[in-house]
Design a protein around this motif. Structure first.
Motif, PDB file in Angstrom:
ATOM      1  N   ASP A   1      24.698 121.557  24.686  1.00  0.00           N
ATOM      2  CA  ASP A   1      23.870 120.968  26.072  1.00  0.00           C
ATOM      3  C   ASP A   1      23.791 120.334  25.786  1.00  0.00           C
ATOM      4  O   ASP A   1      23.829 119.160  27.191  1.00  0.00           O
ATOM      5  N   GLU A   2      23.352 119.206  25.243  1.00  0.00           N
ATOM      6  CA  GLU A   2      23.779 118.100  24.832  1.00  0.00           C
ATOM      7  C   GLU A   2      23.998 117.161  24.121  1.00  0.00           C
ATOM      8  O   GLU A   2      24.039 116.592  23.110  1.00  0.00           O
ATOM      9  N   PRO A   3      25.673 117.452  23.772  1.00  0.00           N
ATOM     10  CA  PRO A   3      26.120 116.491  23.430  1.00  0.00           C
ATOM     11  C   PRO A   3      26.785 114.958  23.320  1.00  0.00           C
ATOM     12  O   PRO A   3      26.755 114.478  24.391  1.00  0.00           O
ATOM     13  N   ALA A   4      26.418 114.717  22.013  1.00  0.00           N
ATOM     14  CA  ALA A   4      26.509 112.816  21.874  1.00  0.00           C
ATOM     15  C   ALA A   4      27.707 112.139  22.262  1.00  0.00           C
ATOM     16  O   ALA A   4      27.310 111.356  23.167  1.00  0.00           O
ATOM     17  N   THR A   5      28.920 113.043  22.303  1.00  0.00           N
ATOM     18  CA  THR A   5      29.731 112.318  22.985  1.00  0.00           C
ATOM     19  C   THR A   5      30.958 113.824  23.407  1.00  0.00           C
ATOM     20  O   THR A   5      30.871 114.831  23.248  1.00  0.00           O
ATOM     21  N   LEU A   6      32.221 112.878  23.945  1.00  0.00           N
ATOM     22  CA  LEU A   6      33.261 114.001  23.904  1.00  0.00           C
ATOM     23  C   LEU A   6      33.393 114.751  23.330  1.00  0.00           C
ATOM     24  O   LEU A   6      34.082 116.077  23.315  1.00  0.00           O
ATOM     25  N   ASP A   7      34.129 114.071  21.914  1.00  0.00           N
ATOM     26  CA  ASP A   7      34.455 115.175  20.798  1.00  0.00           C
ATOM     27  C   ASP A   7      33.687 116.298  20.222  1.00  0.00           C
ATOM     28  O   ASP A   7      33.704 117.402  19.529  1.00  0.00           O
ATOM     29  N   VAL A   8      32.155 116.306  20.029  1.00  0.00           N
ATOM     30  CA  VAL A   8      31.441 116.711  20.042  1.00  0.00           C
ATOM     31  C   VAL A   8      30.724 118.125  21.064  1.00  0.00           C
ATOM     32  O   VAL A   8      31.176 118.998  20.964  1.00  0.00           O
ATOM     33  N   ALA A   9      31.710 117.332  22.372  1.00  0.00           N
ATOM     34  CA  ALA A   9      31.339 118.436  23.462  1.00  0.00           C
ATOM     35  C   ALA A   9      32.241 119.762  23.815  1.00  0.00           C
ATOM     36  O   ALA A   9      32.510 120.122  23.315  1.00  0.00           O
ATOM     37  N   MET A  10      33.581 118.898  23.132  1.00  0.00           N
ATOM     38  CA  MET A  10      34.636 119.509  22.568  1.00  0.00           C
ATOM     39  C   MET A  10      34.891 120.666  21.600  1.00  0.00           C
ATOM     40  O   MET A  10      35.841 121.770  21.190  1.00  0.00           O
ATOM     41  N   SER A  11      34.058 120.230  20.494  1.00  0.00           N
ATOM     42  CA  SER A  11      34.183 120.854  19.460  1.00  0.00           C
ATOM     43  C   SER A  11      32.995 122.186  19.060  1.00  0.00           C
ATOM     44  O   SER A  11      32.719 122.702  18.162  1.00  0.00           O
ATOM     45  N   THR A  12      32.457 122.021  20.437  1.00  0.00           N
ATOM     46  CA  THR A  12      31.187 123.336  20.183  1.00  0.00           C
ATOM     47  C   THR A  12      31.311 123.833  21.273  1.00  0.00           C
ATOM     48  O   THR A  12      30.145 124.964  21.683  1.00  0.00           O
ATOM     49  N   GLY A  13      32.425 123.916  21.850  1.00  0.00           N
ATOM     50  CA  GLY A  13      33.202 125.125  23.118  1.00  0.00           C
ATOM     51  C   GLY A  13      33.946 124.588  23.844  1.00  0.00           C
ATOM     52  O   GLY A  13      34.675 123.465  23.392  1.00  0.00           O
ATOM     53  N   PRO A  14      34.485 125.720  24.669  1.00  0.00           N
ATOM     54  CA  PRO A  14      35.746 125.676  25.885  1.00  0.00           C
ATOM     55  C   PRO A  14      35.220 124.343  26.608  1.00  0.00           C
ATOM     56  O   PRO A  14      34.360 124.059  27.326  1.00  0.00           O
ATOM     57  N   LEU A  15      35.988 123.165  27.383  1.00  0.00           N
ATOM     58  CA  LEU A  15      36.375 121.921  27.557  1.00  0.00           C
ATOM     59  C   LEU A  15      37.458 121.795  28.197  1.00  0.00           C
ATOM     60  O   LEU A  15      37.380 121.525  27.670  1.00  0.00           O
ATOM     61  N   TRP A  16      37.095 121.799  29.819  1.00  0.00           N
ATOM     62  CA  TRP A  16      37.572 120.424  30.620  1.00  0.00           C
ATOM     63  C   TRP A  16      37.480 119.468  31.245  1.00  0.00           C
ATOM     64  O   TRP A  16      36.889 119.796  31.673  1.00  0.00           O
ATOM     65  N   THR A  17      38.059 118.405  31.164  1.00  0.00           N
ATOM     66  CA  THR A  17      37.723 117.503  31.337  1.00  0.00           C
ATOM     67  C   THR A  17      39.173 116.502  32.181  1.00  0.00           C
ATOM     68  O   THR A  17      39.762 117.448  33.075  1.00  0.00           O
ATOM     69  N   LEU A  18      37.716 115.607  33.200  1.00  0.00           N
ATOM     70  CA  LEU A  18      38.952 115.455  35.281  1.00  0.00           C
ATOM     71  C   LEU A  18      38.597 114.100  34.664  1.00  0.00           C
ATOM     72  O   LEU A  18      37.121 113.596  34.636  1.00  0.00           O
ATOM     73  N   GLU A  19      39.163 112.456  35.122  1.00  0.00           N
ATOM     74  CA  GLU A  19      39.163 111.641  34.963  1.00  0.00           C
ATOM     75  C   GLU A  19      38.497 111.250  36.408  1.00  0.00           C
ATOM     76  O   GLU A  19      39.378 111.492  37.200  1.00  0.00           O
ATOM     77  N   VAL A  20      37.326 110.825  37.487  1.00  0.00           N
ATOM     78  CA  VAL A  20      36.594 110.776  38.146  1.00  0.00           C
ATOM     79  C   VAL A  20      36.096 109.282  38.485  1.00  0.00           C
ATOM     80  O   VAL A  20      35.983 108.614  37.732  1.00  0.00           O
ATOM     81  N   GLN A  21      36.627 108.931  39.930  1.00  0.00           N
ATOM     82  CA  GLN A  21      35.986 107.478  40.009  1.00  0.00           C
ATOM     83  C   GLN A  21      34.098 107.644  40.244  1.00  0.00           C
ATOM     84  O   GLN A  21      34.028 108.639  40.983  1.00  0.00           O
ATOM     85  N   VAL A  22      33.386 107.060  39.893  1.00  0.00           N
ATOM     86  CA  VAL A  22      32.206 106.731  40.456  1.00  0.00           C
ATOM     87  C   VAL A  22      32.117 105.761  41.109  1.00  0.00           C
ATOM     88  O   VAL A  22      32.230 104.621  41.894  1.00  0.00           O
ATOM     89  N   THR A  23      31.532 106.169  42.591  1.00  0.00           N
ATOM     90  CA  THR A  23      31.167 105.717  43.786  1.00  0.00           C
ATOM     91  C   THR A  23      29.378 105.620  44.440  1.00  0.00           C
ATOM     92  O   THR A  23      28.994 106.694  43.397  1.00  0.00           O
TER      93      THR A  23
END
Length: 217
Positions: free
Chosen positions: A89-111
């Motif tokens: 639920d609270e991964p410190a990094t993207l690598d941690v998030a991907m190593s603890t369960g399925p995760l899809w990612t997408l690059e997005v722009q912040v406005t």
């Protein structure tokens, strides 16, 4: 696989004070892997055997461990330490998030606007966020991460095209094309065919720095 089962059994039958396992389930098919996770969990709980497992499989770590060290790099360093729930639920990094369960990612722009922030990608994805942590990232690209269980078919939300129904599945689910990615969404799929247009709702997302992978929000 059968030889591996025998080796694990020879180790476990001794009820050791400490059990060290290095990729113990690698040669096994999924059914046997699930069975062995259950047996080792019983040993841990019933006999109080301290068990250290090295694994690249998130299912092994998340189903067996009371505490997890996530290692990265060479030489390896500890990126994060915590319970399975903490790391999921609270991964410190993207690598941690991907190593603890399925995760899809997408690059997005912040406005930003007067009410908060928007995360958008080529007009295909536009999500609302009120996290103050995004204030320093306005005008920049970040990585949006969504777990399958947090993406659901809804009456209102982001429009997407259905690629196919995912069968079997409980709950039923749909494989969709969203923001240039193939994602799986839960929800009623019985009356939906390939090519249909539906809407998706994101219950929760993780936002990461696009450069160093640290979690922003």
């Amino acid at each position: 696989g059968e030889q591996q089962l025998v080796q694990i059994a020879r180790t476990m039958v001794r009820t050791p004070k400490v059990l060290l396992l290095d990729e113990p389930f690698a040669p096994l098919d999924e059914q046997l892997r699930a069975a062995m996770r259950s047996e080792i969990r019983k040993l841990q709980e019933g006999y109080g055997v301290t068990t250290i497992i090295a694994t690249n499989d998130p299912s092994d770590a998340m189903s067996l461990a009371s505490s997890i060290y996530v290692l990265d790099g060479s030489p390896a360093r500890v990126v994060q330490f915590g319970t399975p729930i903490d790391l999921h639920d609270e991964p410190a990094t993207l690598d941690v998030a991907m190593s603890t369960g399925p995760l899809w990612t997408l690059e997005v722009q912040v406005t930003a606007d007067g009410g908060g922030f928007w995360l958008s990608a080529e007009g295909a994805v536009r999500l609302r966020s009120w996290s103050p942590a995004l204030r320093d990232h306005v005008g920049r690209t970040v990585k949006l991460g969504v777990r399958p269980e947090d993406l659901e078919r809804a009456d209102r939300g982001e429009a997407t095209a259905v690629l196919r129904r995912v069968i079997p599945g409980a709950p039923s689910s749909l494989l969709c094309s969203w923001g240039g990615r193939q994602v799986t969404a839960t929800g009623d799929a019985d009356d939906t065919d390939a090519g249909a247009s539906i809407r998706l709702k994101v219950h929760r997302s993780l936002i990461f720095d696009a450069t160093d992978g640290r979690r922003i929000a």
